[in-house]
Design an enzyme around this catalytic site. Structure first.
Site, PDB file in Angstrom:
ATOM      1  N   LYS A 117      -1.473  -7.535 -10.069  1.00 39.92           N
ATOM      2  CA  LYS A 117      -2.595  -7.115  -9.227  1.00 39.92           C
ATOM      3  C   LYS A 117      -3.534  -6.248 -10.052  1.00 39.92           C
ATOM      4  O   LYS A 117      -3.106  -5.288 -10.690  1.00 39.92           O
ATOM      5  CB  LYS A 117      -2.069  -6.317  -8.035  1.00 39.92           C
ATOM      6  CG  LYS A 117      -3.166  -5.689  -7.188  1.00 39.92           C
ATOM      7  CD  LYS A 117      -3.105  -6.203  -5.774  1.00 39.92           C
ATOM      8  CE  LYS A 117      -4.170  -5.631  -4.870  1.00 39.92           C
ATOM      9  NZ  LYS A 117      -4.318  -4.211  -4.869  1.00 39.92           N
ATOM     10  N   GLY A 135      -5.220  -5.623   3.560  1.00 38.69           N
ATOM     11  CA  GLY A 135      -4.681  -4.274   3.398  1.00 38.69           C
ATOM     12  C   GLY A 135      -4.998  -3.404   4.591  1.00 38.69           C
ATOM     13  O   GLY A 135      -4.337  -3.464   5.634  1.00 38.69           O
ATOM     14  N   ARG A 136      -6.080  -2.628   4.463  1.00 37.09           N
ATOM     15  CA  ARG A 136      -6.363  -1.604   5.469  1.00 37.09           C
ATOM     16  C   ARG A 136      -6.546  -2.158   6.875  1.00 37.09           C
ATOM     17  O   ARG A 136      -6.210  -1.479   7.848  1.00 37.09           O
ATOM     18  CB  ARG A 136      -7.605  -0.805   5.034  1.00 37.09           C
ATOM     19  CG  ARG A 136      -7.321   0.070   3.819  1.00 37.09           C
ATOM     20  CD  ARG A 136      -8.585   0.568   3.193  1.00 37.09           C
ATOM     21  NE  ARG A 136      -9.376  -0.527   2.631  1.00 37.09           N
ATOM     22  CZ  ARG A 136     -10.598  -0.392   2.144  1.00 37.09           C
ATOM     23  NH1 ARG A 136     -11.170   0.786   2.140  1.00 37.09           N
ATOM     24  NH2 ARG A 136     -11.240  -1.442   1.651  1.00 37.09           N
ATOM     25  N   GLN A 193       6.362  -4.423  -5.781  1.00 35.29           N
ATOM     26  CA  GLN A 193       5.412  -4.081  -6.856  1.00 35.29           C
ATOM     27  C   GLN A 193       5.927  -2.907  -7.678  1.00 35.29           C
ATOM     28  O   GLN A 193       6.348  -1.895  -7.125  1.00 35.29           O
ATOM     29  CB  GLN A 193       4.054  -3.715  -6.272  1.00 35.29           C
ATOM     30  CG  GLN A 193       3.010  -3.500  -7.357  1.00 35.29           C
ATOM     31  CD  GLN A 193       1.682  -3.021  -6.810  1.00 35.29           C
ATOM     32  OE1 GLN A 193       1.561  -1.900  -6.336  1.00 35.29           O
ATOM     33  NE2 GLN A 193       0.671  -3.866  -6.902  1.00 35.29           N
ATOM     34  N   ASP A 242     -11.607  -5.967   1.584  1.00 35.85           N
ATOM     35  CA  ASP A 242     -12.527  -6.104   2.713  1.00 35.85           C
ATOM     36  C   ASP A 242     -12.291  -7.363   3.547  1.00 35.85           C
ATOM     37  O   ASP A 242     -13.221  -7.850   4.197  1.00 35.85           O
ATOM     38  CB  ASP A 242     -13.990  -6.057   2.244  1.00 35.85           C
ATOM     39  CG  ASP A 242     -14.294  -4.811   1.415  1.00 35.85           C
ATOM     40  OD1 ASP A 242     -13.504  -3.844   1.500  1.00 35.85           O
ATOM     41  OD2 ASP A 242     -15.291  -4.802   0.677  1.00 35.85           O
ATOM     42  N   CYS A 250      -3.996   0.528  -9.807  1.00 33.13           N
ATOM     43  CA  CYS A 250      -4.022   1.841  -9.162  1.00 33.13           C
ATOM     44  C   CYS A 250      -5.015   2.767  -9.874  1.00 33.13           C
ATOM     45  O   CYS A 250      -4.929   2.971 -11.086  1.00 33.13           O
ATOM     46  CB  CYS A 250      -2.635   2.464  -9.161  1.00 33.13           C
ATOM     47  SG  CYS A 250      -2.630   4.061  -8.320  1.00 33.13           S
ATOM     48  N   MET A 302       0.836  -1.195   0.000  1.00 33.33           N
ATOM     49  CA  MET A 302       0.000   0.000   0.000  1.00 33.33           C
ATOM     50  C   MET A 302       0.876   1.252   0.000  1.00 33.33           C
ATOM     51  O   MET A 302       1.708   1.430   0.905  1.00 33.33           O
ATOM     52  CB  MET A 302      -0.908  -0.006   1.238  1.00 33.33           C
ATOM     53  CG  MET A 302      -2.054  -0.993   1.093  1.00 33.33           C
ATOM     54  SD  MET A 302      -3.165  -0.916   2.497  1.00 33.33           S
ATOM     55  CE  MET A 302      -2.139  -1.654   3.753  1.00 33.33           C
ATOM     56  N   ALA A 303       0.663   2.084  -1.007  1.00 36.13           N
ATOM     57  CA  ALA A 303       1.429   3.318  -1.123  1.00 36.13           C
ATOM     58  C   ALA A 303       1.241   4.168   0.133  1.00 36.13           C
ATOM     59  O   ALA A 303       0.129   4.343   0.616  1.00 36.13           O
ATOM     60  CB  ALA A 303       0.955   4.091  -2.355  1.00 36.13           C
TER      61      ALA A 303
END
Ligand SMILES: Cc1cc2nc3c(=O)[nH]c(=O)nc-3n(C[C@H](O)[C@H](O)[C@H](O)COP(=O)(O)O)c2cc1C
Length: 329
Positions: free
Chosen positions: A123, A208-209, A54, A186, A84, A1-2
Site C-alpha cells: 500500500k 476507509g473512513r 498489514q 474518498d 503511513c 486503519m490504525a
C-alpha cells in the site's frame, strides 16, 4: 486503519459486503520484541477471511520474520505499509518514507516475498511531497521485486488527509503494471466507487473512513440502498462494543470506543447532544443502558445478530501459533 480496524470492525465489514478486509498496521519491531499488544493484532477470526494483515518496518529480516508470523496466524494476504505519513513511523525509515528510497523498498519486498507463500500486496501514497508522482516510478519496481498487487492512496504524505485523492495517478499506475491495483481514497458511495473503477481501470476500491461507524456504506456500495433503522444502528454499535471489549478488554475499549459513538449516531440518526451524553458516562454498562433506552427495539435486533455471528471460539488463538515463532522453543 490504525486505531479503527480492530477485529470487530473487520468482521462487520465482511458481513456488510467487503470482499477483503485488512488489519491495522502492525509494527514488525513489536513482533520482533514479542510485544503482547502487537501480537494481539495477529488474532484472526474465523469469519474474517479473506483477511490481509498489514506490517510496517524498515529492516528486511524483521519484515521477513513478521511475514512468517502473519502467515502462521492464518491471514490470507500479507500487506506492506509504504504509505503511513506519521512522523513517528517515517523517521524510522518505514511507511511513506520508503517511497523516497526505492532500492530499500525493493529489498523489503524481496525479503517478504521470499519468506512467505502468501500473496504480497503493498500500500502506497503518491509520494512524500505534494504533487509527487513517485508512486509511478516505484510501483513497477515493487512488482518486479515480488508484489502481487498494489494499493494506491493518491495523496502525498505531506497532505495527510487534506485535499482530495487524485485518482488520475491510479489510472496511470494501472497502465504501468500487470498486477491488480486497488484504488483507495474518498470512496464513499456506490456512485463514487463506480466512477473510480471506470476511470482508473483499478481491480477494486478500498473503503476507509466512510465505513467508520457506518457499515451501511459498504452495503450501499454493493447495491443495497436500504437505510438502517435507529434500532439497527444501535444494535450494530452494541455488538461492536461487546466484541471490542472481548478483544481489547474493558479498560482499553472504554476510551477506544468513544470516537465510534459519534460515527454511528451521527449522520442525522440521533441528536448531537446524545453522543455528548454517552462520552461522559463513566462505564460501558451505562453507555449500553442509555443506548437501549433510546432505542428499546435494538435489544431484539441485537439478539438476532448474536445468533447469526459465528462463535468467537472459532478464532485462531495466538497460542495455536508454533512456539518457535515466539522464540520460546
Ligand atoms: C484513522 C486512520 C488510520 C489509518 N491507518 C492506516 C493504516 O494503518 N494503514 C494504511 O495502509 N492506511 C491507513 N490509513 C489510510 C487509509 O487506508 C486510506 O488509504 C485513506 O484513509 C484514504 O481512504 P478513505 O478516503 O476511504 O478513508 C488510515 C486512515 C485513517 C483515517
Amino acid at each position: 486503519m490504525a486505531g479503527v480496524s480492530v477485529q470487530a470492525f473487520r468482521r462487520q465489514g465482511r458481513r456488510f459486503g467487503a470482499g477483503l478486509v485488512c488489519s491495522e498496521m502492525v509494527s514488525v519491531a513489536g513482533i520482533q520484541h514479542r510485544n503482547e499488544r502487537t501480537l494481539g493484532y495477529l488474532r484472526v477470526g474465523a469469519d474474517e477471511h479473506p483477511l490481509a494483515i498489514q506490517i510496517f518496518g524498515s529492516d528486511p529480516s524483521a519484515m521477513a520474520e513478521a511475514a512468517r508470523m502473519v502467515e502462521a496466524a492464518g491471514a490470507d494476504v500479507v500487506d506492506m505499509n509504504f504509505g503511513c505519513p506519521v512522523k513517528k513511523v517515517t523517521r524510522t525509515g518505514a511507511g511513506a518514507s520508503l517511497l523516497d528510497d526505492p532500492d530499500h523498498a525493493c529489498r523489503l519486498v524481496e525479503a517478504v516475498a521470499g519468506a512467505t507463500a502468501l500473496p504480497l500486496s503493498v500500500k502506497m501514497r503518491r509520494g512524500v511531497e505534494n504533487g509527487s508522482r513517485t508512486c509511478l516510478a516505484v510501483g513497477p519496481r515493487l512488482v518486479d521485486a515480488g508484489a502481487a498487487s498494489l494499493t494506491l492512496h493518491p495523496r502525498s504524505a505531506k497532505q495527510m488527509y487534506t485535499g482530495t485523492a487524485d485518482h488520475s495517478l491510479t489510472a496511470e499506475l494501472v497502465s504501468l503494471v500487470d498486477v491488480p491495483v486497488i484504488a483507495s481514497g474518498d470512496v464513499t458511495s456506490r456512485t463514487r466507487a463506480q466512477t473510480v473503477l471506470a476511470t482508473t481501470g483499478a481491480a477494486a476500491v478500498m473503503v476507509g473512513r466512510a465505513a467508520q461507524g457506518n457499515p451501511w456504506a459498504l452495503r450501499e456500495i454493493m447495491g443495497d440502498e436500504t437505510e438502517p433503522t435507529r434500532e439497527e444502528v444501535v444494535a450494530e454499535l452494541l455488538l461492536f462494543m461487546r466484541e471490542t471489549v472481548r478483544e481489547l478488554g474493558e479498560h482499553r475499549s472504554f476510551g477506544f470506543l468513544k470516537k465510534f459513538y459519534g460515527w454511528y449516531l451521527g449522520r442525522g440518526r440521533f441528536p448531537r447532544a446524545f453522543k455528548q451524553e454517552l462520552v461522559q458516562l463513566p462505564t460501558l454498562a451505562e453507555v449500553e443502558q442509555r443506548l437501549l433506552a433510546a432505542a428499546p427495539g435494538a435489544r431484539f435486533v441485537l439478539e438476532r445478530l448474536l445468533d447469526e455471528v459465528p462463535d468467537p471460539q472459532d478464532e485462531v488463538l495466538l497460542d495455536a501459533l508454533p512456539i518457535s515463532l515466539y522464540g520460546g522453543g
